[in-house]
Write a protein that holds these residues in place. Structure first.
Motif, PDB file in Angstrom:
ATOM      1  N   ASN A  71       0.921  -1.308  -0.078  1.00  0.00           N
ATOM      2  CA  ASN A  71       0.049  -0.091  -0.142  1.00  0.00           C
ATOM      3  C   ASN A  71       0.805   1.179   0.052  1.00  0.00           C
ATOM      4  O   ASN A  71       0.832   2.079   1.075  1.00  0.00           O
ATOM      5  CB  ASN A  71      -0.943  -0.168   1.319  1.00  0.00           C
ATOM      6  N   ARG A  74      -0.026   7.313  -1.729  1.00  0.00           N
ATOM      7  CA  ARG A  74      -0.386   7.994  -2.897  1.00  0.00           C
ATOM      8  C   ARG A  74      -0.587   9.511  -2.885  1.00  0.00           C
ATOM      9  O   ARG A  74      -0.554  10.296  -3.888  1.00  0.00           O
ATOM     10  CB  ARG A  74      -2.029   7.694  -3.382  1.00  0.00           C
ATOM     11  N   ARG A  98       1.326   2.897  -8.863  1.00  0.00           N
ATOM     12  CA  ARG A  98       0.372   3.049  -7.783  1.00  0.00           C
ATOM     13  C   ARG A  98       0.472   4.375  -7.012  1.00  0.00           C
ATOM     14  O   ARG A  98      -0.318   4.959  -6.282  1.00  0.00           O
ATOM     15  CB  ARG A  98       0.450   1.991  -6.906  1.00  0.00           C
ATOM     16  N   ALA A  99       1.796   4.678  -6.800  1.00  0.00           N
ATOM     17  CA  ALA A  99       2.301   5.634  -5.826  1.00  0.00           C
ATOM     18  C   ALA A  99       2.160   6.921  -6.006  1.00  0.00           C
ATOM     19  O   ALA A  99       2.180   7.089  -7.471  1.00  0.00           O
ATOM     20  CB  ALA A  99       3.485   5.257  -5.150  1.00  0.00           C
ATOM     21  N   GLY A 100       2.249   7.830  -5.134  1.00  0.00           N
ATOM     22  CA  GLY A 100       2.465   9.237  -5.532  1.00  0.00           C
ATOM     23  C   GLY A 100       3.730   9.694  -6.207  1.00  0.00           C
ATOM     24  O   GLY A 100       4.726   8.933  -6.310  1.00  0.00           O
ATOM     25  N   THR A 103       7.380   9.242  -4.582  1.00  0.00           N
ATOM     26  CA  THR A 103       8.028   7.909  -4.430  1.00  0.00           C
ATOM     27  C   THR A 103       9.073   7.792  -5.540  1.00  0.00           C
ATOM     28  O   THR A 103       8.814   7.975  -6.723  1.00  0.00           O
ATOM     29  CB  THR A 103       6.773   6.845  -4.623  1.00  0.00           C
TER      30      THR A 103
END
Length: 265
Positions: A71, A74, A98-100, A103
């Motif tokens: 997880n 984000r 998936r990430a902001g 990242t």
């Protein structure tokens, strides 16, 4: 796990000096890294294709489950992640997707051929400065203490010479509060599935590798290395012995693979 008749007998250990396993062979400790390097040099260009063929595409779902459990943030949080033994970038790219935007993923792999595949893919997918590729050994990572917020390793830790040392170095490079996640083939936990899985692994996978790459021996090693890897509970204890807290695991596809999680406090 039950073993079928086509599993090879373990070969005799070399005389003198420390030894380890390379599949079902017993080799001098100093030889294993080169032998593993040669395997992945040979299969690098078709590594992900073979993963699709060998697992029927299931490895994609397993990796997605790993990212779901991780997880990654984000939002705007700065998040430094290391993916070890992930040269082709498969895990790294999933995290970045998936990430902001803050990242950053460092892919560290001992094999430059695997890293070359990952770098080419990163350029094609325009991931830019959010990912970098570094050649390094999982047992002696070339990074300072407490460098990363999270550490992943997928289908790589069974190939290191000293699993305990790789776990210790994972602990070293994580910041306090950092997360360790490992996805690895494991021990089938569903009665009856183990025999089917053994028969498929030892009969079909090396032959499949021969058709795709021209050589089935690297895939014979990969199948054998899975059988030598510690089962779920024992590997959990090894992670705890390295200092990680709140260690737990989740089986996927009946234990064909398992995800292990731990935290550096």
């Amino acid at each position: 796990m039950s073993k079928t008749t086509n599993i090879r007998q373990e070969e005799t250990a070399p005389e003198g000096g420390a030894t380890t396993h390379f599949g079902f062979k017993t080799v001098a400790e100093g030889e294993k890294a080169k032998l593993v390097h040669d395997v992945f040099e040979h299969v690098a260009s078709r590594y992900d294709l073979m993963n699709d063929l060998m697992s029927g595409g299931l490895h994609r779902a397993w990796k997605q489950a790993l990212i779901d459990w991780l997880n990654p943030p984000r939002g705007d949080r700065v998040f430094n992640h290391i993916d070890v033994a992930g040269g082709t970038g498969d895990i790294a790219f999933r995290i970045l997707d998936r990430a902001g935007l803050n990242t950053h993923v460092t892919v560290c792999d001992i094999n430059p051929h695997m890293l070359g595949v990952g770098q080419a893919r990163a350029e094609a997918q325009a991931h830019g400065p959010r990912v970098e590729f570094v050649c390094g050994d999982a047992e002696r990572l070339p990074f300072p203490d407490r460098s990363f917020d999270a550490y992943t390793i997928a289908f790589g830790i069974r190939n290191v010479t000293h699993i305990e040392q790789a776990l210790a170095d994972a602990y070293r490079v994580l910041k306090p509060g950092g997360r360790f996640l490992c996805l690895e083939f494991s021990q089938v936990a569903v009665p009856g599935l183990d025999a089917i899985y053994d028969a498929y692994s030892f009969s079909a996978i090396p032959q499949m590798g021969k058709w795709v790459t021209g050589d089935g021996e690297p895939y014979q090693y990969l199948v054998e290395s899975i059988r030598r890897f510690p089962p779920q509970a024992r590997f959990k204890a090894m992670i705890e012995a390295a200092g990680f807290a709140r260690v737990q695991y989740r089986n996927v596809t009946g234990g064909v693979a398992a995800m292990h999680s731990g935290w550096r406090l």
